[in-house]
Scaffold this motif. Sequence first.
Motif, short mmCIF file in Angstrom:
data_model
loop_
_atom_site.label_atom_id
_atom_site.label_comp_id
_atom_site.label_asym_id
_atom_site.label_seq_id
_atom_site.Cartn_x
_atom_site.Cartn_y
_atom_site.Cartn_z
N ASN A 156 -4.52 -1.88 -5.94
CA ASN A 156 -5.08 -2.60 -4.79
C ASN A 156 -6.59 -2.53 -4.71
O ASN A 156 -7.24 -3.48 -4.25
CB ASN A 156 -4.52 -2.02 -3.48
CG ASN A 156 -3.08 -2.40 -3.24
OD1 ASN A 156 -2.65 -3.50 -3.59
ND2 ASN A 156 -2.31 -1.50 -2.65
N ALA A 157 -7.18 -1.42 -5.14
CA ALA A 157 -8.59 -1.18 -4.82
C ALA A 157 -9.45 -0.72 -5.99
O ALA A 157 -10.56 -1.22 -6.20
CB ALA A 157 -8.68 -0.15 -3.69
N MET B 229 0.81 -1.22 0.00
CA MET B 229 0.00 0.00 0.00
C MET B 229 0.84 1.27 0.00
O MET B 229 0.31 2.37 -0.02
CB MET B 229 -0.93 0.01 1.21
CG MET B 229 -1.99 -1.08 1.19
SD MET B 229 -3.05 -1.08 2.65
CE MET B 229 -4.01 0.41 2.38
N ASP C 270 -3.53 8.59 -3.29
CA ASP C 270 -3.43 7.14 -3.18
C ASP C 270 -3.05 6.74 -1.75
O ASP C 270 -2.55 5.64 -1.51
CB ASP C 270 -2.43 6.57 -4.18
CG ASP C 270 -1.05 7.21 -4.09
OD1 ASP C 270 -0.87 8.11 -3.24
OD2 ASP C 270 -0.16 6.83 -4.87
N PHE D 81 -3.48 2.82 -5.29
CA PHE D 81 -4.95 2.92 -5.22
C PHE D 81 -5.59 2.09 -6.33
O PHE D 81 -6.50 1.29 -6.08
CB PHE D 81 -5.39 4.38 -5.34
CG PHE D 81 -6.89 4.56 -5.44
CD1 PHE D 81 -7.65 4.76 -4.30
CD2 PHE D 81 -7.54 4.53 -6.66
CE1 PHE D 81 -9.03 4.91 -4.38
CE2 PHE D 81 -8.91 4.69 -6.76
CZ PHE D 81 -9.66 4.88 -5.62
N GLN E 116 -7.40 3.95 -0.17
CA GLN E 116 -7.36 2.53 -0.51
C GLN E 116 -8.30 1.72 0.39
O GLN E 116 -9.08 0.88 -0.09
CB GLN E 116 -5.93 2.01 -0.40
CG GLN E 116 -4.95 2.65 -1.37
CD GLN E 116 -3.56 2.04 -1.27
OE1 GLN E 116 -3.40 0.82 -1.39
NE2 GLN E 116 -2.55 2.87 -1.04
N ARG F 55 -3.46 -8.50 -7.09
CA ARG F 55 -3.30 -7.06 -7.16
C ARG F 55 -2.43 -6.75 -8.37
O ARG F 55 -1.75 -7.64 -8.91
CB ARG F 55 -2.60 -6.53 -5.90
CG ARG F 55 -1.20 -7.11 -5.73
CD ARG F 55 -0.49 -6.60 -4.50
NE ARG F 55 0.76 -7.30 -4.28
CZ ARG F 55 1.91 -7.00 -4.86
NH1 ARG F 55 1.99 -5.95 -5.67
NH2 ARG F 55 3.00 -7.69 -4.60
#
Length: 562
Positions: free
Chosen positions: A442-443, A50, A61, A439, A66, A419
């Motif tokens: 991961n998300a 992250m 980000d 960002f 996230q 990811r």
Amino acid sequence: MEPAKVMEHSLPKTLPFQVEGHPKLDDKQVGHLRHFHNIASAQDGDWPHMGTPDPEQAFVDAYRYQLATMAYAAGLAHYHRLPAMRSLFKPLIRKLIHKMLLPHVWNYWYLTSQSGIRLDPDITELRKPWADPIVKENIMHSGHLLLMISLYAMLFDDEEFERVDSLVFEWKPMFWGMGPEKYTYNTRSLQDAILKEMERENWVGVCCEPNMVFVVCNQFPVSLESLAEDLSWETDGRQITAMRYNDVRHGTDVASQVLDKYWPAIQRGKMIAEDGLFVDALHVRQAAPRKAKSVGFTAWACAFMNSWNSEWVQANFERQTLGYVTSVNSKTQVQAPLVALEIRRRVQEEGAEPNDPQTLRSSIDAVGDAASHESMFQQPLFGYVAQWLSELGREQELASLLENIDQKHKLIWEDCGCRYERDDRIVNDQGEWTHMDPFSGNAGIAYARLNVPDGQKKMWQQPWTREQVQSSPYIEGLDLSQGVDCLRGQWDASRNALIVTLRSVESTTTKFTARNLPPGVWGVYCDGALAKVHRIGENGHAEVEHHLASGKEVDFVIWKVE
């Protein structure tokens, strides 16, 4: 699972219908959810994959964005795809809320609260700082947190965060200060702070940083339990969706009153530019909008604004995406901001076709190396645009964009979660947008895969009520910590069937319970074969136990014949 016990019943030995008509998650959707779990389950202070270019957590980000987007994505997946899997999603979202309360996520505010000439060019000295991340401004944390706890309350009918002092922020630097401080809130007091700021800024929005109001940061909906008690309260666009959730929960009508003030304030503040994009921000004291540097904030805002302002969002999509999102030879791509501006110029001044291959190539060539030399602090365009396309039902463009991302970016599988690998380059050698930030990786892209067309809008229109949550059949006893993934988890009312498809990471014996089943004789079917019979009375349940082989999918159907 043991063979069905001998007893009188009218259940056939083989399930008389197929489960294939119920869509299931694909491998990447399952992998995204497990990646969320891996991050949420990490030891406090450990932030796997992250990290961002900005160690101060000030950029877009940062951890908070996230974590919040993971919670929103999980909420969408639960509501739209796996509504019966309550025990899978509740601990996941709860852990993400816990992470939002850790100092690593919000202690940036002590320095940011002092302001600076970049935020307020007219100041001559810094303000006195404060550590409390909720009491004033800072909607970029408080608003996301309030949405997360609102979503948690709606999906699970859980009042945990409505209790006094249920949200705790501990400020205790090791070597400086006058001793530890603790700031406590709950849903109502958190909302009170936001409402106070909204009124102070004349309803145009709450500041993210001192003197700066962003349209996008005022879109993420949050909840307000106490609105049911005082209908005179009004708030901003960020609160609208959760107020809708609250209206349904409490039989009130607040959301429509809010829109009467918020949307006109946006227009009075000149926060919609002539090119159709939302300005990046408004300098409040100077009444000066800051021109958009990219389509990113517009994309992110519209992905959530679609829930309550869908007609405007849909009507402006084409002019907002012009140049920034291209579909050349049916291949959808995100373009670097400088390239996009060149495409827009050619369309306006030369009448060029924006999706013509020559227009794109000549625009990239005209920009040259300038695009690759931009600051590495770039908006998470892959994540923002993917979220936007998913919400607006642009399925063809979204599928093409995701295919293009998969071809050019490394999808990493780790601990059965997936990811995208971080890539700090702005463009590649061909001038194509390449920047893969944490960002997006991961998300944001995961959110787009787990969403459905009008996903936020449908939740706005039909949020789950207390009665629905309390009465709907659901699965208890399964969560991601057990190493079992769920591909299906729906109640089919037309067939009186609870349908669950599981796949284990490793060979294991799984146990779970189906609850809220109506009275009657129920059969538990494993891959279509009757394995057990339950006679259920009022408030009954059925227990299931089965050995799962590693990597093998197993369909469970708990069915009552009429």
